[in-house]
Motif scaffolding. Structure first.
Motif, PDB file in Angstrom:
ATOM      1  N   ILE A 231       0.869  -1.171   0.000  1.00 26.05           N
ATOM      2  CA  ILE A 231       0.000   0.000   0.000  1.00 26.05           C
ATOM      3  C   ILE A 231       0.904   1.218   0.000  1.00 26.05           C
ATOM      4  O   ILE A 231       1.788   1.338   0.853  1.00 26.05           O
ATOM      5  CB  ILE A 231      -0.904   0.013   1.242  1.00 26.05           C
ATOM      6  N   GLU A 232       0.694   2.101  -0.964  1.00 26.04           N
ATOM      7  CA  GLU A 232       1.509   3.315  -1.032  1.00 26.04           C
ATOM      8  C   GLU A 232       0.662   4.538  -0.755  1.00 26.04           C
ATOM      9  O   GLU A 232      -0.474   4.632  -1.205  1.00 26.04           O
ATOM     10  CB  GLU A 232       2.175   3.435  -2.405  1.00 26.04           C
ATOM     11  N   THR A 233       1.240   5.450  -0.002  1.00 26.08           N
ATOM     12  CA  THR A 233       0.643   6.756   0.229  1.00 26.08           C
ATOM     13  C   THR A 233       1.610   7.777  -0.361  1.00 26.08           C
ATOM     14  O   THR A 233       2.630   7.408  -0.961  1.00 26.08           O
ATOM     15  CB  THR A 233       0.438   7.024   1.734  1.00 26.08           C
ATOM     16  N   GLU A 234       1.317   9.020  -0.152  1.00 26.75           N
ATOM     17  CA  GLU A 234       2.203  10.055  -0.700  1.00 26.75           C
ATOM     18  C   GLU A 234       3.644   9.910  -0.204  1.00 26.75           C
ATOM     19  O   GLU A 234       4.577  10.021  -0.977  1.00 26.75           O
ATOM     20  CB  GLU A 234       1.661  11.438  -0.315  1.00 26.75           C
ATOM     21  N   ARG A 235       3.804   9.590   1.090  1.00 22.09           N
ATOM     22  CA  ARG A 235       5.149   9.554   1.676  1.00 22.09           C
ATOM     23  C   ARG A 235       5.573   8.212   2.222  1.00 22.09           C
ATOM     24  O   ARG A 235       6.714   8.072   2.688  1.00 22.09           O
ATOM     25  CB  ARG A 235       5.236  10.598   2.802  1.00 22.09           C
ATOM     26  N   LEU A 236       4.668   7.229   2.202  1.00 24.55           N
ATOM     27  CA  LEU A 236       4.935   5.962   2.874  1.00 24.55           C
ATOM     28  C   LEU A 236       4.674   4.756   1.982  1.00 24.55           C
ATOM     29  O   LEU A 236       3.855   4.815   1.065  1.00 24.55           O
ATOM     30  CB  LEU A 236       4.035   5.832   4.106  1.00 24.55           C
TER      31      LEU A 236
ATOM     32  N   ALA B 196      -2.509   5.126   8.717  1.00 26.08           N
ATOM     33  CA  ALA B 196      -3.728   4.518   9.254  1.00 26.08           C
ATOM     34  C   ALA B 196      -4.906   4.727   8.308  1.00 26.08           C
ATOM     35  O   ALA B 196      -5.748   3.836   8.159  1.00 26.08           O
ATOM     36  CB  ALA B 196      -4.037   5.062  10.641  1.00 26.08           C
ATOM     37  N   ALA B 197      -4.985   5.876   7.649  1.00 23.09           N
ATOM     38  CA  ALA B 197      -6.064   6.108   6.683  1.00 23.09           C
ATOM     39  C   ALA B 197      -5.979   5.095   5.539  1.00 23.09           C
ATOM     40  O   ALA B 197      -6.999   4.519   5.126  1.00 23.09           O
ATOM     41  CB  ALA B 197      -6.008   7.536   6.148  1.00 23.09           C
ATOM     42  N   ALA B 198      -4.780   4.842   5.053  1.00 22.64           N
ATOM     43  CA  ALA B 198      -4.609   3.846   3.982  1.00 22.64           C
ATOM     44  C   ALA B 198      -4.950   2.449   4.492  1.00 22.64           C
ATOM     45  O   ALA B 198      -5.575   1.651   3.780  1.00 22.64           O
ATOM     46  CB  ALA B 198      -3.183   3.886   3.443  1.00 22.64           C
ATOM     47  N   ALA B 199      -4.578   2.150   5.732  1.00 23.40           N
ATOM     48  CA  ALA B 199      -4.895   0.842   6.321  1.00 23.40           C
ATOM     49  C   ALA B 199      -6.397   0.688   6.540  1.00 23.40           C
ATOM     50  O   ALA B 199      -6.944  -0.409   6.386  1.00 23.40           O
ATOM     51  CB  ALA B 199      -4.141   0.657   7.633  1.00 23.40           C
ATOM     52  N   MET B 200      -7.077   1.771   6.879  1.00 22.41           N
ATOM     53  CA  MET B 200      -8.535   1.700   7.039  1.00 22.41           C
ATOM     54  C   MET B 200      -9.213   1.467   5.695  1.00 22.41           C
ATOM     55  O   MET B 200     -10.163   0.685   5.609  1.00 22.41           O
ATOM     56  CB  MET B 200      -9.052   2.948   7.744  1.00 22.41           C
TER      57      MET B 200
END
Length: 179
Positions: free
Chosen positions: A6-11, A110-114
């Motif tokens: 799972i990728e986010t902007e920074r993670l 956590a938002a991406a994990a949710m």
């Protein structure tokens, strides 16, 4: 399930790998970082927790994921969906290495994990078990749109920890204002 990233902007959130253990052990040995996670642990105890998370991911697709900072490639924590036996609900939890605090990584990850928990795992509800005096994690929960549902109980061997159960339903998550 082990191929999920799972990728986010920074993670980058991905299943735990053996190379993550030195930073995991350092994180779990830190009295401040581990204060609300059952307390600081020696490497052998941290190893067992590390292996539990890896095994849970492999068997269920619900476990803490390693949080990797994209800009540096550094392991900065673990977070994700977590549903152990007799837990008070299906949880998305977080814990970050102290050098990653204050950067907004807990909310971002956590938002991406949710999203993963609701969209992929099909969960209808997500909780966060948070100590009443853990104001930083309460702020993360609030930023995610979760509310305090009151006192909760964790199963052994964590039954002595005092927690409040924060959470929200899938419908609440989907209806929240987006930044």
């Amino acid at each position: 399930m082990s191929k999920v990233t799972i990728e986010t902007e920074r993670l980058i959130l991905r299943p735990i790998e053996m190379a993550d253990f030195p930073r995991w052990a350092e994180f779990m040995a830190d009295e401040v970082s581990a204060q609300f996670l059952g307390g600081a642990q020696p490497p052998a105890a941290a190893w067992r927790g590390f292996m539990v998370m890896a095994g849970a991911w492999h068997l269920t697709g619900a476990s803490m994921l390693s949080v990797i900072e994209k800009s540096s490639g550094l392991w900065v924590g673990r977070l994700g969906p977590w549903a152990p036996l007799d837990w008070p609900g299906t949880e998305v939890g977080w814990g970050l290495h102290r050098d990653a605090w204050g950067k907004g990584y807990a909310v971002e990850g956590a938002a991406a994990a949710m999203d993963y928990a609701f969209d992929v795992l099909g969960w209808d509800d997500v909780i966060h078990s948070i100590a009443p005096d853990n104001r930083p994690s309460q702020k993360v929960a609030e930023r995610l749109g979760s509310t305090n549902r009151g006192p909760g109980r964790l199963p052994p061997p964590l039954q002595g920890l005092t927690v409040d159960i924060w959470g929200q339903t899938r419908a609440q998550w989907k209806a929240r204002p987006r930044a």
